[in-house]
Design an enzyme around this catalytic site. Structure first.
Site, PDB file in Angstrom:
ATOM      1  N   HIS A 323       0.835  -1.202   0.000  1.00 46.17           N
ATOM      2  CA  HIS A 323       0.000   0.000   0.000  1.00 46.17           C
ATOM      3  C   HIS A 323       0.875   1.260   0.000  1.00 46.17           C
ATOM      4  O   HIS A 323       0.675   2.169  -0.819  1.00 46.17           O
ATOM      5  CB  HIS A 323      -0.899  -0.026   1.240  1.00 46.17           C
ATOM      6  CG  HIS A 323      -1.732   1.204   1.439  1.00 46.17           C
ATOM      7  ND1 HIS A 323      -3.090   1.222   1.239  1.00 46.17           N
ATOM      8  CD2 HIS A 323      -1.404   2.463   1.851  1.00 46.17           C
ATOM      9  CE1 HIS A 323      -3.559   2.431   1.505  1.00 46.17           C
ATOM     10  NE2 HIS A 323      -2.551   3.198   1.884  1.00 46.17           N
ATOM     11  N   GLU A 324       1.842   1.315   0.917  1.00 42.51           N
ATOM     12  CA  GLU A 324       2.662   2.527   1.039  1.00 42.51           C
ATOM     13  C   GLU A 324       3.505   2.765  -0.210  1.00 42.51           C
ATOM     14  O   GLU A 324       3.605   3.898  -0.702  1.00 42.51           O
ATOM     15  CB  GLU A 324       3.562   2.438   2.277  1.00 42.51           C
ATOM     16  CG  GLU A 324       2.828   2.312   3.591  1.00 42.51           C
ATOM     17  CD  GLU A 324       1.721   3.337   3.785  1.00 42.51           C
ATOM     18  OE1 GLU A 324       1.775   4.420   3.156  1.00 42.51           O
ATOM     19  OE2 GLU A 324       0.792   3.067   4.541  1.00 42.51           O
ATOM     20  N   HIS A 327       1.622   4.271  -2.996  1.00 42.26           N
ATOM     21  CA  HIS A 327       1.490   5.726  -2.917  1.00 42.26           C
ATOM     22  C   HIS A 327       2.643   6.383  -3.682  1.00 42.26           C
ATOM     23  O   HIS A 327       2.470   7.411  -4.344  1.00 42.26           O
ATOM     24  CB  HIS A 327       1.509   6.192  -1.464  1.00 42.26           C
ATOM     25  CG  HIS A 327       0.179   6.136  -0.789  1.00 42.26           C
ATOM     26  ND1 HIS A 327      -0.946   6.739  -1.278  1.00 42.26           N
ATOM     27  CD2 HIS A 327      -0.192   5.547   0.384  1.00 42.26           C
ATOM     28  CE1 HIS A 327      -1.968   6.538  -0.454  1.00 42.26           C
ATOM     29  NE2 HIS A 327      -1.537   5.808   0.557  1.00 42.26           N
ATOM     30  N   TYR A 338      -4.409  14.560  -2.524  1.00 41.16           N
ATOM     31  CA  TYR A 338      -4.939  13.831  -1.368  1.00 41.16           C
ATOM     32  C   TYR A 338      -6.092  14.575  -0.716  1.00 41.16           C
ATOM     33  O   TYR A 338      -6.077  14.879   0.476  1.00 41.16           O
ATOM     34  CB  TYR A 338      -3.801  13.609  -0.377  1.00 41.16           C
ATOM     35  CG  TYR A 338      -3.914  12.371   0.476  1.00 41.16           C
ATOM     36  CD1 TYR A 338      -4.122  11.117  -0.088  1.00 41.16           C
ATOM     37  CD2 TYR A 338      -3.777  12.461   1.851  1.00 41.16           C
ATOM     38  CE1 TYR A 338      -4.189   9.991   0.703  1.00 41.16           C
ATOM     39  CE2 TYR A 338      -3.843  11.332   2.645  1.00 41.16           C
ATOM     40  CZ  TYR A 338      -4.051  10.100   2.073  1.00 41.16           C
ATOM     41  OH  TYR A 338      -4.119   8.972   2.851  1.00 41.16           O
ATOM     42  N   GLU A 347      -6.156   6.770  -2.181  1.00 39.09           N
ATOM     43  CA  GLU A 347      -6.142   5.704  -1.171  1.00 39.09           C
ATOM     44  C   GLU A 347      -6.572   4.369  -1.761  1.00 39.09           C
ATOM     45  O   GLU A 347      -5.987   3.322  -1.465  1.00 39.09           O
ATOM     46  CB  GLU A 347      -7.058   6.077  -0.001  1.00 39.09           C
ATOM     47  CG  GLU A 347      -6.373   6.835   1.109  1.00 39.09           C
ATOM     48  CD  GLU A 347      -5.242   6.054   1.736  1.00 39.09           C
ATOM     49  OE1 GLU A 347      -5.424   4.877   2.104  1.00 39.09           O
ATOM     50  OE2 GLU A 347      -4.139   6.622   1.855  1.00 39.09           O
ATOM     51  N   ASP A 414     -13.392  11.605   4.800  1.00 39.28           N
ATOM     52  CA  ASP A 414     -11.983  11.281   4.917  1.00 39.28           C
ATOM     53  C   ASP A 414     -11.601  10.374   3.749  1.00 39.28           C
ATOM     54  O   ASP A 414     -12.359   9.472   3.364  1.00 39.28           O
ATOM     55  CB  ASP A 414     -11.722  10.561   6.244  1.00 39.28           C
ATOM     56  CG  ASP A 414     -10.264  10.195   6.433  1.00 39.28           C
ATOM     57  OD1 ASP A 414      -9.843   9.165   5.864  1.00 39.28           O
ATOM     58  OD2 ASP A 414      -9.553  10.896   7.163  1.00 39.28           O
ATOM     59  N   HIS A 416      -9.706   7.905   3.419  1.00 38.65           N
ATOM     60  CA  HIS A 416      -9.669   6.469   3.698  1.00 38.65           C
ATOM     61  C   HIS A 416     -11.065   5.850   3.647  1.00 38.65           C
ATOM     62  O   HIS A 416     -11.189   4.631   3.542  1.00 38.65           O
ATOM     63  CB  HIS A 416      -9.039   6.215   5.072  1.00 38.65           C
ATOM     64  CG  HIS A 416      -7.603   6.644   5.162  1.00 38.65           C
ATOM     65  ND1 HIS A 416      -7.248   7.908   5.532  1.00 38.65           N
ATOM     66  CD2 HIS A 416      -6.457   5.971   4.906  1.00 38.65           C
ATOM     67  CE1 HIS A 416      -5.926   8.001   5.505  1.00 38.65           C
ATOM     68  NE2 HIS A 416      -5.421   6.851   5.141  1.00 38.65           N
TER      69      HIS A 416
END
Length: 514
Positions: A323-324, A327, A338, A347, A414, A416
């Site tokens: 996931h990271e 990004h 974002y 996300e 948000d 997420h």
């Protein structure tokens, strides 16, 4: 769970259809600039615009995709980026989200220091370092473009960008930049069992650095006397499967980074996060009881906390690592801002590609599924039917906060939670609507329109998504734009009238993105 900033991509993106031939970047960029001049209405071009090449991709059939950043009267344009598509010198189309050609004054009514105070009032006075304040044109959304100050403030726990109107001082938008994932050695990890990793032989032993993958390495990110140091070992066996050994979490992070590198290279032809062969690095044991992880494009690195030890353990599980690093891939392609709907897509992109990393690894100790971060939940029993997770792609609303279905207010959530719509879209596209079981958990999705259908498989779904991200998404792409981009990507890969293109449209309709 990542940290984004603008960056220049200096290498040519690969794709499943990319040509193996060396591409003349400058010639392709020159042709694209000519198309911009000749198609000013489509590219929203004004007399004050200049364009800087950020990326060039050439398909096997010669189709060229050139991504540009835009300036206006010398100022960066937030939301002004675009991709020009052409073949054999003939213009095909443009991917652009800026609504119209720019025409506005570049004289600010308020000074940078005033904008800094306005942003600082909201952020707080505990920022560190010199704030980054840049005069820019803000051209996101459907409202008229505005002259604005882009102010960036950060401290140990936060990194935020504020867009302050340079005429009236109103904050137009804000977003977080912390996006909340040789020789052969043995890694005895927390979550993936014992796995092989490539390390570097040095005088007196080995270090947790992978020369075969651009020099990927892992450091101690704590405030201890070892902070900042690359992990070293005398016998090339890293960790002991538990938190008792601080090298265990480091082994997870290094393993996850190498698996993610391999996924992007073998599946998408991408040579590292920035597609330039350069390895990123990981820092583990960050902060104190820090229950998060993030990517930072500034340091080109991942940062992982140890969790609180009660509910959440160290955030170095394989899907979080994927996931990271995804990004980072976004930051070097579409660079989805974002905030708003583009933030939700940002996300979702990391959830989608991080999950595909997990399926690619197919590790028997961390079996693949469509749950995000279930391994780090301390009370979970692997294989049980009632596992908790950070997010559930097959039913995003199961976390109590995310949405399954698109609505006009999705951009106010948000990021997420607004990501849930794209997560469910991808699950439906890949797996369809029939109930399936992964990692002992029943995945039983429900569509927003009651439709039932079969999926096209993970491999095709992932190739479609990645192509849309790398060629058609821009920094301000919204859900409607994502639908159009993924349909176009499917047509590119499988044909204009293909079942895959039809399936993409059907899956978006199933989550009410029409």
């Amino acid at each position: 769970m990542c940290k984004l900033s603008s960056s220049i991509l200096l290498a040519i993106l690969g794709s499943s259809t990319a040509s193996a031939a060396v591409v003349d970047r400058s010639a392709a960029a020159g042709r694209a600039l000519g198309h911009i001049r000749n198609h000013q209405a489509a590219t929203r071009t004004s007399a004050g615009d200049q364009f800087v090449t950020r990326d060039v991709v050439v398909d096997a059939d010669g189709t060229e995709h050139v991504r540009f950043d835009r300036t206006y009267e010398g100022l960066p344009v937030i939301g002004g980026d675009l991709v020009v598509h052409s073949r054999n010198g003939q213009y095909k189309s443009t991917s652009v989200t800026q609504g119209a050609a720019l025409k506005l004054s570049t004289r600010p009514s308020i000074k940078a220091t005033v904008a800094l105070v306005i942003a600082g009032t909201e952020f707080g006075a505990d920022f560190v370092g010199a704030p980054d304040t840049v005069l820019a044109v803000y051209a996101r959304g459907k409202k008229a473009p505005r002259l604005a100050w882009q102010v960036r403030l950060h401290n140990q726990n936060a990194d935020s960008t504020y867009i302050v109107d340079a005429v009236n001082g109103r904050i137009l938008e804000r977003w977080s930049n912390l996006h909340t994932a040789a020789v052969t050695g043995k890694a005895r990890t927390l979550y993936s069992g014992e796995v092989s990793i490539v390390t570097n032989s040095v005088s007196g032993g080995y270090e947790l650095r992978d020369p075969s993958r651009g020099g990927l390495f892992t450091i101690d990110g704590s405030n201890s006397r070892t902070a900042g140091q690359v992990y070293k070992d005398s016998d090339n066996t890293w960790g002991n499967y538990s938190n008792d050994d601080r090298a265990t979490a480091a082994a997870d992070a290094q393993y996850g980074a190498s698996v993610t590198w391999d996924y992007f290279k073998s599946v998408h032809g991408r040579n590292g996060i920035a597609n330039n062969g350069k390895g990123s690095y990981s820092r583990v044991h960050y902060g104190r009881r820090y229950s998060n992880a993030y990517w930072s494009d500034n340091c080109f690195c991942m940062t992982y906390g140890d969790g609180d030890g009660v509910t959440i353990g160290p955030l170095v599980a394989l899907d979080i690592t994927g996931h990271e690093m995804s990004h980072g891939v976004n930051a070097n392609t579409a660079n989805l801002i974002y905030s708003g709907e583009s933030g939700g897509l940002n996300e979702a992109n990391s959830d989608i590609l991080g999950t595909m990393v997990e399926f690619h690894a197919n590790n028997p100790q961390d079996t693949p599924d469509y749950m995000i971060g279930e391994e780090v939940v301390v009370t979970n029993v692997p294989g049980s039917a009632d596992q908790r997770a950070l997010r559930f792609m097959f039913n995003p609303a199961a976390d109590g906060l995310s949405r399954n279905c698109y609505s006009s207010d999705i951009g106010t959530l948000d990021v997420h939670h607004s990501s849930g719509v794209a997560n469910l879209f991808f699950y439906l596209l890949a797996e369809g609507t029939s109930a399936r079981t992964f990692s002992g958990v029943k995945h039983a999705p429900k569509t927003c329109n009651g439709a039932t259908f079969s999926g096209i498989g993970r491999a095709k779904a992932a190739k479609i998504w990645y192509r849309a991200l790398s060629l058609y998404f821009t920094s301000s792409t919204d859900y409607a734009g994502a639908r159009a981009a993924t349909i176009q990507a499917a047509k590119d890969l499988y044909g204009t009238t293909s079942t895959e293109a039809t399936a993409v449209a059907r899956a978006w309709t199933a989550v009410k993105v029409n």
